[in-house]
Design a protein around this motif. Structure first.
Motif, mmCIF file in Angstrom:
data_model
loop_
_atom_site.group_PDB
_atom_site.id
_atom_site.type_symbol
_atom_site.label_atom_id
_atom_site.label_comp_id
_atom_site.label_asym_id
_atom_site.label_seq_id
_atom_site.Cartn_x
_atom_site.Cartn_y
_atom_site.Cartn_z
ATOM 1 N N ALA A 46 0.898 -1.194 0.049
ATOM 2 C CA ALA A 46 -0.103 -0.070 0.185
ATOM 3 C C ALA A 46 1.004 1.228 -0.057
ATOM 4 C CB ALA A 46 -0.906 -0.072 1.267
ATOM 5 N N PRO A 47 0.644 2.356 -0.810
ATOM 6 C CA PRO A 47 1.536 3.387 -0.838
ATOM 7 C C PRO A 47 0.921 4.267 0.056
ATOM 8 C CG PRO A 47 -0.409 3.400 -2.534
ATOM 9 C CD PRO A 47 -0.297 2.229 -2.146
ATOM 10 N N ASP A 48 1.771 5.267 0.067
ATOM 11 C CA ASP A 48 1.736 6.370 1.033
ATOM 12 C C ASP A 48 0.604 7.229 0.676
ATOM 13 O OD1 ASP A 48 5.128 6.692 2.247
ATOM 14 O OD2 ASP A 48 3.603 5.599 3.104
ATOM 15 N N SER A 49 0.699 7.462 -0.754
ATOM 16 C CA SER A 49 -0.235 8.327 -1.465
ATOM 17 C C SER A 49 -0.562 7.655 -2.767
ATOM 18 C CB SER A 49 -0.027 9.805 -1.487
ATOM 19 O OG SER A 49 1.240 9.965 -2.058
ATOM 20 N N HIS A 50 -1.619 8.121 -3.438
ATOM 21 C CA HIS A 50 -1.762 7.634 -4.688
ATOM 22 C C HIS A 50 -2.714 9.059 -5.368
ATOM 23 C CE1 HIS A 50 -2.808 5.445 -8.320
ATOM 24 N NE2 HIS A 50 -4.127 5.678 -8.030
ATOM 25 N N THR A 51 -2.352 9.285 -6.828
ATOM 26 C CA THR A 51 -3.069 10.194 -7.523
ATOM 27 C C THR A 51 -4.051 9.329 -8.481
ATOM 28 O OG1 THR A 51 -1.302 11.964 -7.183
ATOM 29 C CG2 THR A 51 -3.045 12.196 -8.964
ATOM 30 N N VAL A 52 -5.342 9.578 -8.474
ATOM 31 C CA VAL A 52 -6.254 8.988 -9.015
ATOM 32 C C VAL A 52 -5.902 9.576 -10.846
ATOM 33 C CG1 VAL A 52 -8.610 8.350 -9.732
ATOM 34 C CG2 VAL A 52 -7.887 8.757 -7.368
ATOM 35 N N GLN A 53 -5.731 8.429 -11.637
ATOM 36 C CA GLN A 53 -5.541 8.746 -12.959
ATOM 37 C C GLN A 53 -6.478 8.086 -13.823
ATOM 38 O OE1 GLN A 53 -1.226 8.120 -13.945
ATOM 39 N NE2 GLN A 53 -0.815 8.228 -12.072
ATOM 40 N N ARG A 54 -6.416 8.919 -15.063
ATOM 41 C CA ARG A 54 -7.382 8.038 -16.252
ATOM 42 C C ARG A 54 -6.786 6.731 -16.559
ATOM 43 N NH1 ARG A 54 -10.374 11.239 -19.688
ATOM 44 N NH2 ARG A 54 -10.165 13.485 -19.142
ATOM 45 N N GLY A 55 -7.548 5.568 -16.375
ATOM 46 C CA GLY A 55 -7.296 4.363 -16.546
ATOM 47 C C GLY A 55 -7.317 3.440 -15.370
ATOM 48 N N ASP A 56 -7.439 4.442 -14.396
ATOM 49 C CA ASP A 56 -7.625 3.610 -13.092
ATOM 50 C C ASP A 56 -9.055 3.254 -12.778
ATOM 51 O OD1 ASP A 56 -5.093 4.111 -11.862
ATOM 52 O OD2 ASP A 56 -5.453 5.733 -10.725
ATOM 53 N N GLY A 92 -7.045 12.786 -11.070
ATOM 54 C CA GLY A 92 -6.417 13.982 -10.479
ATOM 55 C C GLY A 92 -6.547 13.992 -8.909
ATOM 56 N N GLN A 93 -7.694 13.511 -8.167
ATOM 57 C CA GLN A 93 -7.682 13.366 -6.804
ATOM 58 C C GLN A 93 -6.702 12.667 -6.255
ATOM 59 O OE1 GLN A 93 -11.762 12.235 -6.858
ATOM 60 N NE2 GLN A 93 -12.559 14.121 -6.183
ATOM 61 N N VAL A 94 -6.410 13.088 -5.081
ATOM 62 C CA VAL A 94 -4.935 12.545 -4.419
ATOM 63 C C VAL A 94 -5.478 11.858 -3.090
ATOM 64 C CG1 VAL A 94 -2.998 13.012 -3.322
ATOM 65 C CG2 VAL A 94 -3.574 14.396 -5.358
ATOM 66 N N LEU A 95 -5.147 10.458 -2.898
ATOM 67 C CA LEU A 95 -5.496 9.827 -1.652
ATOM 68 C C LEU A 95 -3.904 9.777 -0.595
ATOM 69 C CD1 LEU A 95 -7.353 6.784 -3.155
ATOM 70 C CD2 LEU A 95 -8.618 8.835 -2.162
ATOM 71 N N VAL A 96 -4.268 9.990 0.363
ATOM 72 C CA VAL A 96 -3.106 10.011 1.328
ATOM 73 C C VAL A 96 -3.237 8.920 2.504
ATOM 74 C CG1 VAL A 96 -1.482 11.283 2.928
ATOM 75 C CG2 VAL A 96 -2.641 12.153 0.857
ATOM 76 N N LEU A 97 -2.536 8.051 2.703
ATOM 77 C CA LEU A 97 -2.823 6.989 3.754
ATOM 78 C C LEU A 97 -1.967 7.340 5.081
ATOM 79 C CD1 LEU A 97 -4.012 3.876 4.112
ATOM 80 C CD2 LEU A 97 -1.697 3.250 3.703
ATOM 81 N N VAL A 98 -2.947 7.555 6.195
ATOM 82 C CA VAL A 98 -2.448 7.919 7.472
ATOM 83 C C VAL A 98 -2.572 6.817 8.356
ATOM 84 C CG1 VAL A 98 -2.803 9.364 9.248
ATOM 85 C CG2 VAL A 98 -3.160 10.309 7.164
ATOM 86 N N LYS A 99 -1.402 6.441 8.984
ATOM 87 C CA LYS A 99 -1.344 5.368 10.013
ATOM 88 C C LYS A 99 -1.174 5.827 11.417
ATOM 89 C CE LYS A 99 0.891 2.407 6.311
ATOM 90 N NZ LYS A 99 2.082 1.568 6.030
ATOM 91 N N ILE A 100 -1.982 5.522 12.341
ATOM 92 C CA ILE A 100 -1.918 5.837 13.765
ATOM 93 C C ILE A 100 -2.612 4.840 14.432
ATOM 94 C CG2 ILE A 100 -2.836 7.694 15.500
ATOM 95 C CD1 ILE A 100 -3.238 9.676 13.123
ATOM 96 N N ASP A 101 -1.678 4.364 15.521
ATOM 97 C CA ASP A 101 -1.921 3.515 16.689
ATOM 98 C C ASP A 101 -2.414 2.180 15.890
ATOM 99 O OD1 ASP A 101 -1.350 5.333 18.666
ATOM 100 O OD2 ASP A 101 -3.301 6.161 18.594
ATOM 101 N N LEU A 106 -7.676 7.068 5.440
ATOM 102 C CA LEU A 106 -7.412 7.890 4.255
ATOM 103 C C LEU A 106 -7.928 9.387 4.193
ATOM 104 C CD1 LEU A 106 -8.333 5.635 1.137
ATOM 105 C CD2 LEU A 106 -6.244 6.195 1.907
ATOM 106 N N ARG A 107 -7.191 10.645 3.955
ATOM 107 C CA ARG A 107 -7.536 11.615 3.669
ATOM 108 C C ARG A 107 -7.519 11.979 2.081
ATOM 109 N NH1 ARG A 107 -3.433 15.621 3.448
ATOM 110 N NH2 ARG A 107 -1.484 15.068 4.243
ATOM 111 N N VAL A 108 -8.135 13.083 1.807
ATOM 112 C CA VAL A 108 -8.132 13.433 0.453
ATOM 113 C C VAL A 108 -7.154 14.728 0.407
ATOM 114 C CG1 VAL A 108 -9.536 14.148 -1.396
ATOM 115 C CG2 VAL A 108 -10.268 12.418 0.007
ATOM 116 N N ALA A 109 -6.205 15.064 -0.385
ATOM 117 C CA ALA A 109 -5.573 16.161 -0.741
ATOM 118 C C ALA A 109 -6.188 16.885 -1.788
ATOM 119 C CB ALA A 109 -4.001 15.518 -0.711
#
Length: 378
Positions: A46-56, A92-101, A106-109
């Motif tokens: 799982a990546p730390d973040s992912h930018t949604v792209q055409r083709g996804d 174009g939307q960006v997903l950021v993975l946040v790991k705590i405890d 996920l949060r949207v950048a």
């Protein structure tokens, strides 16, 4: 999977329609939203973040973050406040993975172009295909794999094509017709102009019970109306003679022929498919492979002996099993008959559902798939 979707925010998201989100899926998402997803449920890569792209696709995104790509409600629940509707995921939307405890959310950048709303003009990495719905959102699975079958694969409860318009002759006495050639048709067209061509329908029977499940009509191609039928007087004749309607063959999957039946082209449905596991246990078998192949593999289509009456839904993800063969224990001297265990060999994605039969895409398979192989909930 969908969830990864980085969705619309604010009022636009609030006004979005929930499409095929079920109460159960929403409840799962709300439960996960309270604490996030255990790190053990994340994909090892799982990546730390992912930018949604055409083709996804939604399947791609869920698989990117979670071990099981059909468990998209959990991913959605990882950021329920920002991801109001998991079907509205845009390039174009960006997903950021946040790991705590020990938990993940996920949060949207901000979109990569810095804009506040999704657009389709973001500069993105080249992709082989664009998988976007009419509203610009990405699709749940690669649509190019199933779109050709949305109107081609049909199952009828009875032999309804028996009374449909039919090709009765071809230009210049031809027996088979290719793209661009003229076919002459008799029958009631009911005002339609664009038609699909089907060969004589064939019965689909349950592999286990031999019960008749319906009639599958092999797809031949498409044709468009060019000239209406008429009655014309023939010199020396006592009565007018029918002149059939004329059609131009516009596409062929196989050559069209005399006797092929015509059915109007329905409106295509490109709405989002929400991958999800069945809510209750289900099992069945593969009735047939679409086409004339003896075995099928990844990205091919199969017919299942379960349909709407059995609780099958569009978007269901099913586990695919190879039936363990009957053999003999040759070590005990008596050659005792034994049956080897069934082995799980892949996944199916249901994309079209009839009353007693469904069509599914083989999403993955490690072995060839054949008639009689089993499926269950994943």
């Amino acid at each position: 999977m969908l969830a990864a979707a980085v969705l619309l925010g604010g009022a636009q998201a609030a006004q979005a329609v929930d499409l095929t989100v079920t109460p159960g899926q929403r409840a799962t998402a709300q439960q996960v939203a309270q604490a996030g997803v255990p790190l053990s449920e994340l994909s090892p890569t799982a990546p730390d973040s992912h930018t949604v792209q055409r083709g996804d696709t939604l399947w791609d995104i869920s698989k990117l973050f979670l071990k099981s790509p059909w468990r998209w409600p959990e991913l959605w629940g990882m950021n329920l406040e920002q991801i109001r509707n998991p079907h509205l995921i845009y390039p174009g939307q960006v997903l950021v993975l946040v790991k705590i405890d020990g938990r993940a959310t996920l949060r949207v950048a901000q979109p990569v172009d810095g804009g506040s709303a999704p657009t389709n003009t973001v500069k993105l990495s080249p992709r082989v295909r664009s998988e976007l719905l009419d509203n610009g959102a990405i699709a749940s699975i690669p649509l190019h794999l199933i779109v050709p079958f949305l109107n081609e694969a049909i199952v009828m409860d009875s032999d309804e094509l028996g009374g449909a318009p039919r090709i009765v002759a071809a230009q210049e006495g031809r027996v088979m017709l290719s793209r661009g050639e003229t076919a002459y048709v008799r029958g009631d067209l009911k005002g339609a102009r664009d038609f699909r061509l089907f060969r004589e329908s064939r019965p689909l029977k349950d592999p286990a019970t031999d019960e008749l499940l319906g009639f599958e009509a092999p797809f031949v191609g498409t044709a468009e109306f060019t000239r209406a039928a008429e009655l014309r007087a023939v010199e020396g004749g006592k009565a007018a003679v029918e002149v059939p309607a004329s059609f131009r063959i516009t596409s062929v999957r196989q050559e069209a022929g005399i006797g092929d039946r015509l059915s109007p082209v329905p409106q295509r449905d490109f709405s989002a498919y929400a991958p999800h596991a069945p809510a209750s246990p289900i099992s069945g078998q593969i009735v047939s492979l679409y086409g004339d192949a003896l075995t099928a593999g990844q990205n091919q289509i199969v017919a299942l002996n379960r349909g709407a009456r059995d609780g099958v839904e569009r978007g269901h993800v099913l586990a695919l099993w190879r039936n363990g063969p009957l053999t003999a224990d040759r070590t005990d001297g008596g050659k005792t008959a034994i049956k080897l265990p069934d082995e799980r060999i892949g996944l199916l994605f249901v994309f079209r559902v009839f009353n007693r039969v469904s069509y599914a895409l083989i999403v993955s398979s490690i072995d060839p798939v054949g008639r009689g192989d089993r499926f269950t909930q994943p």
